[in-house]
Design an enzyme around this catalytic site. Structure first.
Site, PDB file in Angstrom:
ATOM      1  CG  HIS A 264     -40.727  44.366 -74.494  1.00 30.83           C
ATOM      2  ND1 HIS A 264     -40.298  43.402 -73.618  1.00 30.83           N
ATOM      3  CD2 HIS A 264     -41.763  44.984 -73.878  1.00 30.83           C
ATOM      4  CE1 HIS A 264     -41.041  43.448 -72.533  1.00 30.83           C
ATOM      5  NE2 HIS A 264     -41.939  44.394 -72.653  1.00 30.83           N
TER       6      HIS A 264
ATOM      7  CG  ASP B 168     -42.056  41.230 -80.103  1.00 32.43           C
ATOM      8  OD1 ASP B 168     -43.261  40.915 -80.016  1.00 32.43           O
ATOM      9  OD2 ASP B 168     -41.434  41.793 -79.179  1.00 32.43           O
TER      10      ASP B 168
ATOM     11  CD  GLN C 163     -47.553  46.875 -77.583  1.00 31.18           C
ATOM     12  OE1 GLN C 163     -48.635  47.395 -77.855  1.00 31.18           O
ATOM     13  NE2 GLN C 163     -47.254  46.465 -76.373  1.00 31.18           N
TER      14      GLN C 163
ATOM     15  CE  LYS D  97     -48.204  43.103 -74.569  1.00 36.62           C
ATOM     16  NZ  LYS D  97     -47.863  44.024 -73.491  1.00 36.62           N
TER      17      LYS D  97
ATOM     18  CB  CYS E 186     -39.832  46.342 -70.865  1.00 40.56           C
ATOM     19  SG  CYS E 186     -40.697  46.004 -69.356  1.00 40.56           S
TER      20      CYS E 186
HETATM   21  N1  PLP Z   1     -42.643  42.585 -77.083  1.00 45.13           N
HETATM   22  C1  PLP Z   1     -43.359  43.716 -77.115  1.00 45.13           C
HETATM   23  C2  PLP Z   1     -43.251  44.616 -78.312  1.00 45.13           C
HETATM   24  C3  PLP Z   1     -44.199  44.039 -76.057  1.00 45.13           C
HETATM   25  O1  PLP Z   1     -44.905  45.175 -76.086  1.00 45.13           O
HETATM   26  C4  PLP Z   1     -44.276  43.163 -74.950  1.00 45.13           C
HETATM   27  C5  PLP Z   1     -45.123  43.501 -73.789  1.00 45.13           C
HETATM   28  O2  PLP Z   1     -45.427  44.620 -73.545  1.00 45.13           O
HETATM   29  C6  PLP Z   1     -43.518  41.994 -74.970  1.00 45.13           C
HETATM   30  C7  PLP Z   1     -42.716  41.735 -76.057  1.00 45.13           C
HETATM   31  C8  PLP Z   1     -43.562  41.019 -73.836  1.00 45.13           C
HETATM   32  O3  PLP Z   1     -44.834  40.460 -73.730  1.00 45.13           O
HETATM   33  P1  PLP Z   1     -45.214  39.514 -72.501  1.00 45.13           P
HETATM   34  O4  PLP Z   1     -44.831  40.274 -71.259  1.00 45.13           O
HETATM   35  O5  PLP Z   1     -46.682  39.320 -72.648  1.00 45.13           O
HETATM   36  O6  PLP Z   1     -44.431  38.259 -72.650  1.00 45.13           O
END
Ligand code: PLP
Length: 399
Positions: free
Chosen positions: A116, A193, A196, A219, A356
């Site tokens: 992401h 990270d 998900q 999430k 993203c």
């Molecule tokens: N990393 C992953 C794999 C995600 O799916 C997301 C959000 O969809 C993020 C990071 C970013 O999360 P946030 O927008 O809650 O900071």
């Protein structure tokens, strides 16, 4: 399960809501909503500042939530749990630390093509600022990482490997345990990270072996604006705080601040304590059923959706060895945005776009997909409505 989620009884455009955008955000369970409401009804005060009953009680609740998160992640110490505003802030916090304290020109950071932007752009920027070099683990056409290429990318200059556990764009589940072991052999640290993954995998940071782990509360069905950066205590102990403000010093001797112990020295300013409390409540709620059982429920619905998509001539983007949570699909001659809008007319909430994760999609020669992400509260009984909505949408769009 749906009885805990009143929002799922909503009608959208005259049809029952089918909420399949859980990878974007999970709906909040009624017990979590009640925890938040009860907090504001009975007990609200700023934390780590005042000594009155309201503040003390709020502080106790926030620290209880930290302990709940510790157990949820399998971390050793509650001090290893830093509250942030979400995954994005967690990663930016770590990126700032690497930029200021740990990187030299010519050092290398490895990210994967599946990241992401939250786990991609901060490292791109840090490399630009420090003269470090960003290396990207490529994808194979199935949507899995090219692990041979990964092994080749690791060198004695690699300082950090940043990898998502579950891809938000195509659902690939990365072999993070194996990849972490390889990174450690090369002498690098590892950030996972888990944004998900947390809803679809039981986390055990000790088993994963990672040094840092990030995720967002929303999430898991919390208030927005709360997240976590886990870091191993012996690493955090040696790091200087990157942000400064109230609540993060023990004393100020003239112009010399003595920073507070972990975790507070990394939590400058009033923390989102109600968010943290909602995270504790959300984890308690999920733990009633168990993450593995919840993930299995979501997977059943995901498999049903996949069959329907294929039956209507759609194709899945990527065919990874292990998939969780997310199905990205394409239909010939139909733009994903048009299909998402049409499905919405029949009550189906899905997301179209690059999610993203443009780098990942570009590697697969795609710019946008339709992403369908069911969660544990979706049911196989919904699938006939989805089937019909998809058929009608495709008919509408294809004239
Ligand atoms: N990393 C992953 C794999 C995600 O799916 C997301 C959000 O969809 C993020 C990071 C970013 O999360 P946030 O927008 O809650 O900071």
């Amino acid at each position: 399960m749906k009885e805990y989620f009143p929002i799922l009884s909503t009608q959208v455009n005259g049809s029952p809501l089918l909420y399949y955008d859980n990878a974007a955000t999970l709906q909040m369970a009624a017990p979590v909503q009640e925890t938040v409401a009860e907090h504001y009804r009975t007990c609200n005060g700023n934390v780590h500042r005042s000594s009155h009953a309201m503040a003390r009680s709020t502080e106790e609740r926030m620290e209880a939530a930290r302990e709940t998160v510790r157990a949820f992640l399998g971390a050793e110490h509650p001090e290893e749990i830093l509250f942030t505003s979400g995954t994005t802030q967690s990663i930016n916090l770590l990126a700032r630390i690497y930029e200021d304290q740990l990187l030299h020109p010519g050092d290398e950071i490895v990210v994967t093509a599946l990241e992401h932007n939250s786990n991609f752009l901060p490292w791109l920027e840090v490399c630009r600022r420090t003269g470090a070099v960003l290396r990207v683990v490529p994808l194979i056409p199935e949507g899995d990482l090219d692990l041979d290429a990964y092994a080749q990318l690791l060198t004695d200059r690699t300082r950090l490997v940043c990898m998502t556990w579950v891809s938000n764009a195509i659902g690939t589940v990365n072999p993070v345990e194996r990849m972490t072991a390889l990174a450690h052999q090369a002498g690098a640290k590892v950030l996972v990270d888990g944004a998900q993954a947390v809803l679809h995998r039981s986390v055990d940071v000790a088993r994963l072996g990672c040094d840092y782990f990030s995720f967002s509360g929303h999430k898991l069905g919390t208030l927005t604006g709360i997240g976590v950066l886990y870091g191993r205590q012996e690493l955090l102990d040696n790091l200087h705080p990157p942000f400064f403000g109230g609540g993060m010093i023990s004393t100020l001797e003239g112009l010399h601040p003595n920073y507070a112990p972990l975790p507070y020295r990394f939590e400058a300013g009033t923390p989102n304590y109600v968010g943290a409390i909602s995270l504790g409540a959300a984890i308690d709620f999920l733990n009633r059923f168990g993450i593995q059982a919840l993930a299995a429920r979501a997977e059943t619905v995901l498999n049903g959706i996949q069959s329907i998509v294929l039956a209507h001539g759609g194709s899945t983007v990527g065919n990874p060895q292990i998939r969780a949570g997310v199905l990205s699909v394409l239909f010939p001659g139909v733009h994903p945005y048009d299909l998402a809008c049409a499905l919405d007319q029949f009550g189906v909430a899905v997301r179209a776009g690059h999610h993203c994760a443009s780098y990942a999609l570009a590697q697969l020669d795609i710019s946008e997909t339709l992403r369908i992400s069911p969660a544990f509260y979706n049911e196989p009984e919904e699938l006939p409505q989805f089937d019909q909505a998809l058929e009608r949408s495709l008919r509408l769009l294809r004239g």
